[in-house]
Design an enzyme around this catalytic site. Sequence first.
Site, PDB file in Angstrom:
ATOM      1  CE  LYS A   1      27.043 -31.516  28.067  1.00  0.00           C
ATOM      2  NZ  LYS A   1      27.822 -32.347  27.119  1.00  0.00           N
TER       3      LYS A   1
ATOM      4  CB  SER B   1      27.057 -30.857  23.502  1.00  0.00           C
ATOM      5  OG  SER B   1      27.525 -31.882  24.363  1.00  0.00           O
TER       6      SER B   1
ATOM      7  CB  SER C   1      30.413 -33.151  23.920  1.00  0.00           C
ATOM      8  OG  SER C   1      29.536 -33.174  22.831  1.00  0.00           O
TER       9      SER C   1
END
Lengths: 487, 97
Positions: A80, A155, A179
């Site tokens: 990420k 997210s 997330s």
Amino acid sequence: MGLMSLTAIQLGNKIKSGEVSVSEAAEAALNDINKVEGTINSYVTVLSEDDIKKRAKEVQEGIKNGIYTGPLAGVPVAIKDNMCTEGILTTCSSKILNNFVPTYTAEAVLNLNKAGAVIIGKTNMDEFAMGSTTETSYYGATRNPWNTEHVPGGSSGGTCTAVAAEECSFALGSDTGGSIRQPCSFCGVTGIKPTYGTVSRYGLIAYGSSLDQIGPVAKDVADCAAILETIASYDPKDSTSVKRDDYDFTSALVDDVKGMRIGIPKEYFGDGLNEEVKTAIFKVVDVLKEKGAVVSEFDLGLVTYAIPAYYVIASAEASSNLARFDGVKYGYRAEEYNGLHNMLKKTRSEGFGPEVKRRIMLGSFVLSSGYYDAYYIKALRTKALIKREFDKAFENYDVIIAPASPDTAPKLGESLSDPIKMYLGDIYTISANLAGLPGITVPCGTDSKGLPIGVQMLGDCFSEKKIIQTAYSYEQSREYVRCSICE
Amino acid sequence: MANVISDETIEYVGILAKLELSDAEKEQAKKDMGSMLDYIDKLGELDTSDVEPMSHVFPVNNVFREDVVVNGDDSANILSNAPEEKDGSFVVPKTFD
């Protein structure tokens, strides 16, 4: 089916036995990226073929020389884009970090490097991890590989789509309010949010420091346990890092839930929950009952207070954490300005997107004098009450089962217009962050539109093994389903 | 809407947050913050008079270490990320005449 359709452990075994080379595995990931990336947009950055090949060669040597002996050696991973990676662009999906190349690597990623994993690229996310759809990224929205008209969740959207669309073997995400667990549910993959303090936050660009945790995303529970075992460590560089007695998460991969006490919080199955999701979750419960788990319903109070408490705490911490982006030390600086203060204001106003500004404003407000006690301290007191509720629940239960989201993935563009509605979508995941609990999401079916549904299992702090064991036991009843884009 | 955010409040929060909002953004921010606070006011229903505020879920203490430098001099690399640098320092716009 290509090499990326294998689980990380399966691929790692083939690499170890010499059946597949590290370069072949990396090439397979790059091929799949070339095939679908134009449609899905999982990545902000894909490393150059040369860099990947160089690293693959180095790892291949290391395997030969006995340096890399773990299950993830040579396996392609995506990270990420809020985790710092030395020499690799790290944007947090924000314009304000559009040129930031860190000089060091986040501890969790370093642990993967030491295990011989091969980084393929950095995945797209909601800007600064603020959002539930991966639509707030400055680098364009990510699409759900199951149906590209729908969002992947967020997210950690790009992290989950990269795994689901087989653009990597496994990936790392981060979870501040759901997330990891919510996008896993939307994309039909598995992910763990560990107990707070289990994985070092050193090098994770902070959003809500008291809530943030890094965790694994993969195709199955065994992969997630092995990845967590690799990335978790006590790290003196993170002052909230916890020294745990035992990091042996893979020992919980046992198909046995006899006597496991499972609690179903009634409040999580009331109004607002999609019927198809509800039915799918209760099917999971039936499977576990069949295998000998002891299931009962209970009242988990304060559920509706978790979201307002969370948004006060997360925004407050964000307003403080994001004060460092000032156009002086790194990142974007406005081109035209008049003096220092104007430069700071213009840089931040041009560099941050609307959702980030909204949360910085709210956070600055709740921390301002005159409002601090009424909002911020009140939220911290509420957090204590929520923690107390969970402590009480875990006296009676080993695992709590819940949906990961009230619904399956919404269409692109449907969520951002009404922030409160979007925030309400986090209702089942947010409490775990406030109380520091570990949680796992495992796929458990699809709805009538063909979109994945995930089941969430929560454990008491430091009880990862119980949720891993329960999730693994459930998983044995079901085959992993690939999304059609991989065919 | 119970919470009405004044122009002065938005102006003040903008100063705290170091954000320069356009007029349209200010209007939107007033609306958004108002509805968020209406929602957050729900916390007022809870009696928390006997509850200590919890900033961390586990008892956290200061973590001390010996004051020994363990990292090397990475200043050149660090400065290479700066929008403007000179003689080993970050350059900022003039702050006073």
